[in-house]
Design an enzyme around this catalytic site. Structure first.
Site, PDB file in Angstrom:
ATOM      1  N   ASP A   1       6.964-118.164 -40.777  1.00 47.09           N
ATOM      2  CA  ASP A   1       8.590-117.924 -41.333  1.00 47.09           C
ATOM      3  C   ASP A   1       9.042-116.947 -40.344  1.00 47.09           C
TER       4      ASP A   1
ATOM      5  N   CYS B   1       4.329-140.054 -52.667  1.00 45.01           N
ATOM      6  CA  CYS B   1       5.069-139.722 -53.953  1.00 45.01           C
ATOM      7  C   CYS B   1       5.195-141.066 -54.588  1.00 45.01           C
TER       8      CYS B   1
ATOM      9  N   CYS C   1       6.840-141.611 -58.351  1.00 45.73           N
ATOM     10  CA  CYS C   1       6.726-140.432 -59.307  1.00 45.73           C
ATOM     11  C   CYS C   1       8.024-139.614 -58.991  1.00 45.73           C
TER      12      CYS C   1
ATOM     13  N   CYS D   1       8.696-133.916 -60.329  1.00 43.97           N
ATOM     14  CA  CYS D   1       9.416-132.444 -59.742  1.00 43.97           C
ATOM     15  C   CYS D   1      10.890-132.499 -59.999  1.00 43.97           C
TER      16      CYS D   1
ATOM     17  N   CYS E   1       9.819-119.636 -57.847  1.00 42.03           N
ATOM     18  CA  CYS E   1       9.872-120.441 -59.044  1.00 42.03           C
ATOM     19  C   CYS E   1       8.602-121.523 -58.355  1.00 42.03           C
TER      20      CYS E   1
ATOM     21  N   CYS F   1       8.250-127.044 -59.791  1.00 39.13           N
ATOM     22  CA  CYS F   1       8.402-128.473 -58.885  1.00 39.13           C
ATOM     23  C   CYS F   1       6.816-128.620 -58.518  1.00 39.13           C
TER      24      CYS F   1
HETATM   25  C1  B12 Z   1      14.738-121.500 -46.228  1.00 45.37           C
HETATM   26  C2  B12 Z   1      13.341-121.607 -47.052  1.00 45.37           C
HETATM   27  C3  B12 Z   1      13.524-121.634 -48.230  1.00 45.37           C
HETATM   28  C4  B12 Z   1      14.964-121.822 -49.178  1.00 45.37           C
HETATM   29  C5  B12 Z   1      15.309-123.479 -48.886  1.00 45.37           C
HETATM   30  C6  B12 Z   1      13.995-124.341 -49.536  1.00 45.37           C
HETATM   31  C7  B12 Z   1      13.971-125.520 -48.871  1.00 45.37           C
HETATM   32  N1  B12 Z   1      13.674-126.769 -49.628  1.00 45.37           N
HETATM   33  O1  B12 Z   1      14.424-125.799 -47.479  1.00 45.37           O
HETATM   34  C8  B12 Z   1      14.470-121.266 -50.454  1.00 45.37           C
HETATM   35  C9  B12 Z   1      14.579-120.109 -50.622  1.00 45.37           C
HETATM   36  C10 B12 Z   1      15.243-122.226 -51.958  1.00 45.37           C
HETATM   37  C11 B12 Z   1      12.754-121.450 -50.675  1.00 45.37           C
HETATM   38  C12 B12 Z   1      12.074-121.768 -51.527  1.00 45.37           C
HETATM   39  C13 B12 Z   1      10.440-121.943 -51.780  1.00 45.37           C
HETATM   40  N2  B12 Z   1       9.816-122.003 -50.387  1.00 45.37           N
HETATM   41 CO1  B12 Z   1      10.793-121.788 -48.657  1.00 45.37          CO
HETATM   42  N3  B12 Z   1      10.981-121.634 -46.774  1.00 45.37           N
HETATM   43  C14 B12 Z   1      12.306-121.579 -46.131  1.00 45.37           C
HETATM   44  C15 B12 Z   1      12.204-121.582 -44.739  1.00 45.37           C
HETATM   45  C16 B12 Z   1      12.444-120.160 -44.114  1.00 45.37           C
HETATM   46  C17 B12 Z   1      13.043-122.731 -43.729  1.00 45.37           C
HETATM   47  C18 B12 Z   1      13.180-124.096 -44.607  1.00 45.37           C
HETATM   48  C19 B12 Z   1      14.023-124.873 -44.019  1.00 45.37           C
HETATM   49  O2  B12 Z   1      14.323-124.864 -42.770  1.00 45.37           O
HETATM   50  N4  B12 Z   1      14.917-125.526 -45.034  1.00 45.37           N
HETATM   51  C20 B12 Z   1      16.028-126.375 -44.720  1.00 45.37           C
HETATM   52  C21 B12 Z   1      16.066-127.773 -45.276  1.00 45.37           C
HETATM   53  C22 B12 Z   1      17.024-128.489 -44.595  1.00 45.37           C
HETATM   54  O3  B12 Z   1      14.597-128.298 -45.107  1.00 45.37           O
HETATM   55  P1  B12 Z   1      13.877-129.293 -46.063  1.00 45.37           P
HETATM   56  O4  B12 Z   1      14.260-128.931 -47.469  1.00 45.37           O
HETATM   57  O5  B12 Z   1      12.575-129.403 -45.613  1.00 45.37           O
HETATM   58  O6  B12 Z   1      14.775-130.627 -45.482  1.00 45.37           O
HETATM   59  C23 B12 Z   1      14.352-131.786 -44.908  1.00 45.37           C
HETATM   60  C24 B12 Z   1      14.041-132.611 -45.955  1.00 45.37           C
HETATM   61  O7  B12 Z   1      15.452-132.731 -47.055  1.00 45.37           O
HETATM   62  C25 B12 Z   1      14.184-133.895 -45.088  1.00 45.37           C
HETATM   63  N5  B12 Z   1      14.931-135.112 -45.920  1.00 45.37           N
HETATM   64  C26 B12 Z   1      16.186-135.236 -46.281  1.00 45.37           C
HETATM   65  N6  B12 Z   1      16.395-136.398 -46.665  1.00 45.37           N
HETATM   66  C27 B12 Z   1      15.159-137.190 -46.621  1.00 45.37           C
HETATM   67  C28 B12 Z   1      14.951-138.460 -46.844  1.00 45.37           C
HETATM   68  C29 B12 Z   1      13.458-138.780 -46.518  1.00 45.37           C
HETATM   69  C30 B12 Z   1      13.126-140.339 -46.969  1.00 45.37           C
HETATM   70  C31 B12 Z   1      12.637-138.037 -46.182  1.00 45.37           C
HETATM   71  C32 B12 Z   1      11.216-138.382 -45.841  1.00 45.37           C
HETATM   72  C33 B12 Z   1      13.008-136.551 -45.816  1.00 45.37           C
HETATM   73  C34 B12 Z   1      14.152-136.215 -46.084  1.00 45.37           C
HETATM   74  O8  B12 Z   1      14.796-133.750 -44.069  1.00 45.37           O
HETATM   75  C35 B12 Z   1      15.427-132.312 -43.873  1.00 45.37           C
HETATM   76  C36 B12 Z   1      15.147-131.767 -42.494  1.00 45.37           C
HETATM   77  O9  B12 Z   1      13.981-131.964 -42.090  1.00 45.37           O
HETATM   78  C37 B12 Z   1      10.730-122.176 -44.680  1.00 45.37           C
HETATM   79  C38 B12 Z   1       9.892-121.567 -43.290  1.00 45.37           C
HETATM   80  C39 B12 Z   1      10.435-122.298 -42.137  1.00 45.37           C
HETATM   81  N7  B12 Z   1      10.408-121.530 -40.891  1.00 45.37           N
HETATM   82  O10 B12 Z   1      10.313-123.423 -42.163  1.00 45.37           O
HETATM   83  C40 B12 Z   1      10.118-121.739 -45.963  1.00 45.37           C
HETATM   84  C41 B12 Z   1       8.984-122.592 -46.506  1.00 45.37           C
HETATM   85  C42 B12 Z   1       9.679-123.898 -46.342  1.00 45.37           C
HETATM   86  N8  B12 Z   1       8.988-122.155 -47.959  1.00 45.37           N
HETATM   87  C43 B12 Z   1       7.683-122.328 -48.356  1.00 45.37           C
HETATM   88  C44 B12 Z   1       7.653-121.857 -49.896  1.00 45.37           C
HETATM   89  C45 B12 Z   1       6.087-121.533 -50.182  1.00 45.37           C
HETATM   90  C46 B12 Z   1       8.529-121.713 -50.991  1.00 45.37           C
HETATM   91  C47 B12 Z   1       8.650-121.747 -52.240  1.00 45.37           C
HETATM   92  C48 B12 Z   1       7.405-122.567 -52.960  1.00 45.37           C
HETATM   93  C49 B12 Z   1       8.435-120.269 -52.757  1.00 45.37           C
HETATM   94  C50 B12 Z   1       8.404-119.850 -54.300  1.00 45.37           C
HETATM   95  N9  B12 Z   1       7.386-120.377 -55.055  1.00 45.37           N
HETATM   96  O11 B12 Z   1       9.564-119.749 -54.773  1.00 45.37           O
HETATM   97  C51 B12 Z   1       9.926-122.241 -52.717  1.00 45.37           C
HETATM   98  C52 B12 Z   1       9.818-123.691 -52.887  1.00 45.37           C
HETATM   99  C53 B12 Z   1      11.308-124.127 -53.342  1.00 45.37           C
HETATM  100  C54 B12 Z   1      11.369-125.885 -52.748  1.00 45.37           C
HETATM  101  N10 B12 Z   1      11.252-126.703 -53.791  1.00 45.37           N
HETATM  102  O12 B12 Z   1      11.716-125.963 -51.725  1.00 45.37           O
HETATM  103  C55 B12 Z   1       6.693-122.606 -47.615  1.00 45.37           C
HETATM  104  C56 B12 Z   1       6.355-124.090 -47.665  1.00 45.37           C
HETATM  105  C57 B12 Z   1       4.948-124.384 -47.483  1.00 45.37           C
HETATM  106  C58 B12 Z   1       4.619-125.775 -47.925  1.00 45.37           C
HETATM  107  N11 B12 Z   1       3.483-126.233 -48.499  1.00 45.37           N
HETATM  108  O13 B12 Z   1       5.429-127.001 -47.621  1.00 45.37           O
HETATM  109  C59 B12 Z   1       7.570-122.413 -45.997  1.00 45.37           C
HETATM  110  C60 B12 Z   1       7.153-123.767 -45.125  1.00 45.37           C
HETATM  111  C61 B12 Z   1       6.888-121.045 -45.728  1.00 45.37           C
HETATM  112  C62 B12 Z   1       5.728-121.302 -44.911  1.00 45.37           C
HETATM  113  N12 B12 Z   1       5.504-120.499 -43.876  1.00 45.37           N
HETATM  114  O14 B12 Z   1       4.704-121.576 -45.478  1.00 45.37           O
HETATM  115  N13 B12 Z   1      12.586-121.742 -49.219  1.00 45.37           N
HETATM  116  S1  SF4 Z   2      11.467-124.022 -57.019  1.00 42.79           S
HETATM  117 FE1  SF4 Z   2      11.456-126.291 -57.629  1.00 42.79          FE
HETATM  118  S2  SF4 Z   2      11.446-126.464 -59.556  1.00 42.79           S
HETATM  119 FE2  SF4 Z   2      11.961-124.437 -59.017  1.00 42.79          FE
HETATM  120  S3  SF4 Z   2      14.325-124.383 -58.964  1.00 42.79           S
HETATM  121 FE3  SF4 Z   2      13.565-124.513 -56.987  1.00 42.79          FE
HETATM  122  S4  SF4 Z   2      13.692-126.993 -56.799  1.00 42.79           S
HETATM  123 FE4  SF4 Z   2      13.703-126.505 -58.886  1.00 42.79          FE
HETATM  124  S1  SF4 Z   3       5.974-134.410 -58.245  1.00 36.32           S
HETATM  125 FE1  SF4 Z   3       7.394-134.950 -56.579  1.00 36.32          FE
HETATM  126  S2  SF4 Z   3       6.474-134.230 -54.724  1.00 36.32           S
HETATM  127 FE2  SF4 Z   3       4.736-134.521 -56.451  1.00 36.32          FE
HETATM  128  S3  SF4 Z   3       4.181-136.578 -56.144  1.00 36.32           S
HETATM  129 FE3  SF4 Z   3       5.909-136.531 -57.686  1.00 36.32          FE
HETATM  130  S4  SF4 Z   3       7.516-136.892 -56.566  1.00 36.32           S
HETATM  131 FE4  SF4 Z   3       6.195-136.244 -55.097  1.00 36.32          FE
END
Ligand code: B12
Ligand code: SF4
Ligand code: SF4
Length: 325
Positions: A141, A195, A198, A201, A250, A253
């Protein structure tokens, strides 16, 4: 060390990682990202990153070689943080007299950046002594790296519809840590997406932040509002009324994801809730002074939100008619 085949080197490296406490390890070859990066750029262009402007710095995310030009391998580690506690008020008294706010699981114990970073440094030392002249850099991170994308490429798991990476063996409650290395290894292959049909989430998200499968609009996500926004920014009404008792982060999900039924317990004591506390009461937080906050959350991820941010979150919770008091 005498010249080793890639297979032997890979075995030694993985063995070292597992013995250092990582839950699993996978390795992907370095490549310039195409589809994943287009999706990332799309996400940024849609403004889904909100005020997290550091995410706009994109070119290194596309081409990891800008971080370490001689890199050949992306070593991806996981660290399980699942401890068998639940979100329940700590005492009858707290349950009945005060609003309680849930802390997300990843933040119950000590800040993972410290523990994971220390272990990644050990891996770097191992690489430097075992492969003389090799170079490496590690991140948890802490750099412009799409960690989830690399975890998928390294065969750790797939990105679920909630966008977190899920391991078929142990669910999604894990942190990702990355080491870039100039050494070539035998590489892992991505696994399928499990997935299926399902949508648990997407259906459960209190703020409808999973705007389409695999895509989270951070500006709707409770985690973003309660952790990442500056304390002086108020939580918008439409989010505040749907906080569902979340005061820091949170987990909804991931809580509902069927793959987390296979979660194994983490043996990391550092991730167990401090004072067995998985929720905080509004009384505790609203009456807390800066010294108490700094002392209590010194090594905790909660310090990121600052005292004013945590109090802002509790004020929002009090305005949430769904909050259980
Ligand atoms: C910014 C960030 C956040 C932001 C944005 C979340 C997000 N979804 O990216 C916020 C603040 C909301 C956040 C929240 C959380 N985060 Co965070 N976050 C980050 C961070 C710093 C960058 C992530 C990033 O680049 N996001 C940008 C978006 C565009 O990425 P993405 O969602 O993965 O997007 C991809 C998909 O959408 C995909 N996609 C789009 N369309 C389609 C279609 C298909 C068919 C497919 C297959 C894919 C696909 O392509 C996109 C680009 O690859 C990373 C650390 C890092 N450097 O990577 C940690 C990280 C992702 N976070 C983490 C965690 C633990 C969390 C939380 C669980 C914390 C919590 N309990 O509150 C939540 C989960 C929320 C959620 N549902 O995502 C962990 C996840 C671990 C894991 N097992 O995956 C990470 C990796 C940190 C770590 N080093 O462990 N986070
Ligand atoms: S962490 Fe997951 S369930 Fe909670 S607000 Fe973000 S996307 Fe929704
Ligand atoms: S809860 Fe969401 S991430 Fe988990 S299996 Fe169902 S669709 Fe996939």
């Amino acid at each position: 060390m005498e010249q080793l085949s890639n297979t032997n080197s890979t075995f030694l490296l993985k063995d070292f990682c597992l013995n250092s406490g990582f839950t699993s390890v996978g390795i992907a070859p370095v490549e310039v990202l195409t589809t994943e990066f287009e999706r990332y750029q799309d996400w940024i262009n849609l403004g889904y990153h909100g005020t997290m402007s550091y995410l706009e710095k994109a070119s290194q995310r596309q081409n990891i070689l800008e971080l370490l030009p001689e890199a050949r391998s992306v070593i991806v580690t996981t660290t399980n943080y699942y401890t068998p506690y639940k979100h329940s008020p700590q005492s009858e008294n707290e349950a009945t007299t005060s609003t309680t706010g849930k802390i997300s699981r990843y933040a119950w114990g000590e800040d993972y950046h410290i523990l994971v970073k220390e272990r990644l440094k050990l891996v770097e030392e191992f690489l430097q002594t075992s492969f003389q002249g090799s170079t490496s850099k590690s991140y948890v991170d802490t750099g412009p790296i799409l960690e989830k994308v690399w975890a998928v490429k390294a065969g750790i798991g797939w990105q679920g519809k909630h966008s977190n990476v899920i391991s078929k063996a142990f669910g999604s409650w894990f942190f990702i840590g990355i080491v870039l290395s100039s050494v070539e290894f035998d590489y892992d292959s991505p696994i399928s997406d499990f997935c299926g049909t399902c949508t648990a989430c997407i259906d459960a998200c209190p703020t409808s932040a999973i705007v389409e499968p695999y895509r989270v609009d951070a500006t709707k996500c409770i985690s973003y509002w309660t952790i990442e926004t500056k304390p002086d920014i108020s939580i918008p009404e439409e989010i505040a009324v749907n906080l569902d008792n979340w005061a820091f982060g949170c987990d909804t999900c991931q809580d509902v994801c069927p793959w987390n039924r296979f979660q194994q317990e983490s043996n990391e004591e550092q991730f167990a809730p401090k004072f067995e506390e998985t929720v905080l009461s509004s009384e505790t937080v609203m009456l807390m002074n800066q010294e108490e906050f700094s002392q209590r959350f010194r090594k905790s991820p909660v310090k990121r939100t600052k005292l004013a941010g945590l109090q802002r979150n509790f004020l929002a919770l009090q305005s949430d008619s769904n909050t259980k008091i």
